[in-house]
Write an enzyme that holds these catalytic residues in place. Structure first.
Site, PDB file in Angstrom:
ATOM      1  N   VAL A  11       0.830  -1.211   0.000  1.00 59.40           N
ATOM      2  CA  VAL A  11       0.000   0.000   0.000  1.00 59.40           C
ATOM      3  C   VAL A  11       0.863   1.260   0.000  1.00 59.40           C
ATOM      4  O   VAL A  11       0.641   2.202  -0.770  1.00 59.40           O
ATOM      5  CB  VAL A  11      -0.943  -0.035   1.228  1.00 59.40           C
ATOM      6  CG1 VAL A  11      -1.608   1.297   1.461  1.00 59.40           C
ATOM      7  CG2 VAL A  11      -2.000  -1.119   1.037  1.00 59.40           C
ATOM      8  N   ASN A 212     -14.027  -5.699   2.687  1.00 65.79           N
ATOM      9  CA  ASN A 212     -13.354  -6.968   2.410  1.00 65.79           C
ATOM     10  C   ASN A 212     -14.225  -8.157   2.820  1.00 65.79           C
ATOM     11  O   ASN A 212     -14.278  -9.176   2.123  1.00 65.79           O
ATOM     12  CB  ASN A 212     -11.997  -7.019   3.115  1.00 65.79           C
ATOM     13  CG  ASN A 212     -10.908  -6.340   2.280  1.00 65.79           C
ATOM     14  OD1 ASN A 212     -11.195  -5.818   1.207  1.00 65.79           O
ATOM     15  ND2 ASN A 212      -9.690  -6.340   2.758  1.00 65.79           N
ATOM     16  N   CYS A 264      -5.088 -10.355   2.245  1.00 68.63           N
ATOM     17  CA  CYS A 264      -6.079  -9.441   2.838  1.00 68.63           C
ATOM     18  C   CYS A 264      -7.355 -10.135   3.301  1.00 68.63           C
ATOM     19  O   CYS A 264      -7.666 -10.116   4.493  1.00 68.63           O
ATOM     20  CB  CYS A 264      -6.422  -8.362   1.834  1.00 68.63           C
ATOM     21  SG  CYS A 264      -4.963  -7.473   1.304  1.00 68.63           S
TER      22      CYS A 264
HETATM   23  C1  UGA Z   1      -8.426  -7.346  -1.881  1.00 72.13           C
HETATM   24  C2  UGA Z   1      -9.554  -6.343  -2.230  1.00 72.13           C
HETATM   25  O1  UGA Z   1     -10.136  -6.696  -3.477  1.00 72.13           O
HETATM   26  C3  UGA Z   1      -9.003  -4.904  -2.301  1.00 72.13           C
HETATM   27  O2  UGA Z   1     -10.079  -3.998  -2.521  1.00 72.13           O
HETATM   28  C4  UGA Z   1      -8.335  -4.578  -0.974  1.00 72.13           C
HETATM   29  O3  UGA Z   1      -7.748  -3.280  -1.006  1.00 72.13           O
HETATM   30  C5  UGA Z   1      -7.252  -5.594  -0.688  1.00 72.13           C
HETATM   31  O4  UGA Z   1      -7.829  -6.930  -0.654  1.00 72.13           O
HETATM   32  C6  UGA Z   1      -6.642  -5.257   0.639  1.00 72.13           C
HETATM   33  O5  UGA Z   1      -7.362  -5.299   1.650  1.00 72.13           O
HETATM   34  O6  UGA Z   1      -5.489  -4.787   0.676  1.00 72.13           O
HETATM   35  P1  UGA Z   1      -6.473  -8.589  -3.230  1.00 72.13           P
HETATM   36  O7  UGA Z   1      -6.241  -9.370  -1.986  1.00 72.13           O
HETATM   37  O8  UGA Z   1      -5.309  -7.995  -3.943  1.00 72.13           O
HETATM   38  O9  UGA Z   1      -7.497  -7.354  -2.938  1.00 72.13           O
HETATM   39  O10 UGA Z   1      -7.163  -9.567  -4.254  1.00 72.13           O
HETATM   40  P2  UGA Z   1      -8.590  -9.755  -4.961  1.00 72.13           P
HETATM   41  O11 UGA Z   1      -8.460  -9.414  -6.378  1.00 72.13           O
HETATM   42  O12 UGA Z   1      -9.661  -9.095  -4.195  1.00 72.13           O
HETATM   43  O13 UGA Z   1      -8.754 -11.346  -4.829  1.00 72.13           O
HETATM   44  C7  UGA Z   1      -8.790 -12.005  -3.559  1.00 72.13           C
HETATM   45  C8  UGA Z   1      -9.080 -13.468  -3.743  1.00 72.13           C
HETATM   46  O14 UGA Z   1     -10.423 -13.668  -4.185  1.00 72.13           O
HETATM   47  C9  UGA Z   1      -8.200 -14.172  -4.771  1.00 72.13           C
HETATM   48  O15 UGA Z   1      -7.854 -15.453  -4.315  1.00 72.13           O
HETATM   49  C10 UGA Z   1      -9.094 -14.262  -6.008  1.00 72.13           C
HETATM   50  O16 UGA Z   1      -8.746 -15.308  -6.874  1.00 72.13           O
HETATM   51  C11 UGA Z   1     -10.445 -14.475  -5.365  1.00 72.13           C
HETATM   52  N1  UGA Z   1     -11.586 -14.056  -6.212  1.00 72.13           N
HETATM   53  C12 UGA Z   1     -11.779 -12.754  -6.521  1.00 72.13           C
HETATM   54  C13 UGA Z   1     -12.481 -15.013  -6.674  1.00 72.13           C
HETATM   55  O17 UGA Z   1     -12.320 -16.226  -6.406  1.00 72.13           O
HETATM   56  N2  UGA Z   1     -13.548 -14.619  -7.418  1.00 72.13           N
HETATM   57  C14 UGA Z   1     -13.775 -13.322  -7.740  1.00 72.13           C
HETATM   58  O18 UGA Z   1     -14.796 -13.047  -8.431  1.00 72.13           O
HETATM   59  C15 UGA Z   1     -12.869 -12.368  -7.286  1.00 72.13           C
END
Ligand code: UGA
Length: 435
Positions: A11, A212, A264
């Site tokens: 961040v 989240n 996260c």
């Molecule tokens: C997440 C949030 O999306 C951000 O908004 C937040 O700022 C961040 O956490 C944080 O708190 O710092 P991130 O952990 O980078 O971001 O990843 P995401 O893209 O949200 O994915 C998280 C998990 O969910 C991954 O394993 C992804 O594969 C899964 N996912 C995501 C799904 O299985 N399906 C979806 O439709 C979306």
């Protein structure tokens, strides 16, 4: 504007580089000298597509500087961001706030004139109050304000998310003084359409966790619906579109997959439950999400075993092992929960990962290979674990794939009718096997 950012983790670094790119003078501080030396040379120590180019540009134009001298960095700016890590504490549930409090003490010793201290780290409700108390021990009330300004960046999409967020959340208990300054800082982003939301400091802290938790719930919901689809010959993607086009539901974060992971969601949903427990509130939905998500990793592992019959001496190759595409981050990656059972049952595992070999994989029995080809041609089963672009349009006919090879696509990147290679048996998530 002159800004100091304490912490050059995900961040802190992304915000620092992009605030500089918006024309501000940014000083980034970290107590890790090795990291600071790399950053001074324009080398980004994390994997984030496009970030290094923007960093180099801003070093050249002298808008961003890196230092490990925290006292000087605090004295030089009016706006100080706290962007240090808040990992899960030793109890395995709460957020460990020692980094935040250490920085608060450092700030308290170095306030030379009025400062706005903006907390960007993900912290439980009331942390801003604690930081204020720490700083008040050495300073008068009119010398500083503490703001909460949570970050909503996704790894791998951080530049876009910073430049075009849906909203900017500011939590302040002294709006009169602080709102105009932060509004000015964020004006270029507000002008591009981001909502500027001003709430109390505690509400802002909760907005981050609730966001989240809600997104994690949405993913868990569609993953459970995918289970139902698999038993009813229905298609989870049709369901996701069918429900997601209702604007009250929304179409994003409805991709079924192998459970959510990362640095996260898993950590933050545990922490919000812990906070709620402290206030004797039962967050039963979020507790169920935690359980369901853990269970999903077992379910996926068992499905691999079921498809292969027995995994003893069977070769299984993984395409990607991080928690999602476009990151090198292995924190709470689903793979880390999937592989131990397969190994224990005698499977022979290998993986290809676009960001290289992973030291987080403890077993030396899991072979890292340097090409997709090695995964495609040498295995009984290929598991598509992440959704990297390079996994999306593989022409399977161009490879010497063994007859009867099974593909288990955990990200639904393909449709069975598009895989013309007759040697392959294709399985995916929540879709009928003929689609
Ligand atoms: C997440 C949030 O999306 C951000 O908004 C937040 O700022 C961040 O956490 C944080 O708190 O710092 P991130 O952990 O980078 O971001 O990843 P995401 O893209 O949200 O994915 C998280 C998990 O969910 C991954 O394993 C992804 O594969 C899964 N996912 C995501 C799904 O299985 N399906 C979806 O439709 C979306």
């Amino acid at each position: 504007m002159k800004i100091t950012i304490i912490g050059t983790g995900y961040v802190g670094l992304v915000s620092g580089v992009l605030f500089a790119d918006l024309g501000n003078d940014v000083i980034c501080v970290d107590n890790d000298n090795k990291k600071i030396n790399l950053l001074k040379k324009g080398i980004v120590p994390i994997y984030e597509p496009g970030l290094e180019e923007i960093l180099k540009k801003n070093i050249k134009s002298k808008r961003i500087k890196f230092t490990s001298n925290i006292s000087e960095a605090i004295k030089l700016s009016k706006i100080i961001f706290i962007a240090v890590g808040t990992p899960t504490a030793k109890d395995g549930i709460s957020a460990d706030l020692k980094n935040v409090y250490k920085v608060a003490k450092d700030i308290s010793k170095n306030i030379n004139n009025y400062k706005i201290i903006v907390n960007k780290s993900t912290v439980p409700i009331g942390t801003g109050d604690e930081v204020e108390k720490i700083i008040l021990r050495k300073n008068k009330k009119n010398k500083f304000d503490i703001i909460s300004n949570p970050e909503f960046l996704r790894e791998g999409e951080a530049i876009r998310d910073f430049k075009y967020p849906d909203r900017i959340v500011i939590g302040s208990n002294n709006l009169k003084k602080t709102k105009p300054i932060l509004e000015k800082l964020y004006l270029p982003i507000i002008n591009k359409g981001a909502k500027f939301l001003v709430v109390s400091r505690r509400s802002s802290e909760l907005i981050k966790y609730a966001s989240n938790a809600f997104l994690a719930t949405k993913i868990t919901f569609i993953n459970e619906i995918a289970n139902l689809c698999e038993s009813t010959n229905t298609n989870v993607e049709d369901i996701a579109i069918g429900i997601g086009t209702d604007q009250r539901i929304g179409s994003r974060f409805l991709r079924a997959g192998p459970a959510f992971g990362g640095s996260c969601f898993p950590k933050d949903i545990r922490a919000i439950v812990k906070t709620a427990n402290k206030f004797s509130v039962d967050l039963s939905i979020i507790k169920t999400v935690i359980k369901s998500n853990e269970n999903r990793k077992k379910l996926i592992t068992d499905k691999i075993i079921k498809i292969l019959g027995s995994v003893r001496r069977k070769r299984i190759g993984f395409l990607g092992v991080t928690f999602k595409a476009n990151t090198d981050d292995m924190r709470d990656s689903q793979f880390l929960k999937i592989y131990p059972k397969l190994l224990k049952r005698g499977a022979l595992l290998s993986y290809y990962e676009p960001t290289g070999k992973k030291y987080e994989i403890k077993s030396s029995k899991i072979k890292f290979v340097s090409s997709i080809k090695q995964i495609l041609e040498n295995n009984d089963m290929i598991v598509i674990h992440t959704e990297w672009d390079e996994f999306r349009s593989i022409n399977f006919s161009n490879f010497n794939i063994k007859k009867g090879t099974k593909i288990f696509d955990l990200r639904n990147l393909y449709k069975i009718k598009n895989i013309s290679n007759k040697k392959i048996r294709y399985y995916s998530i929540g879709r009928p096997n003929y689609e």
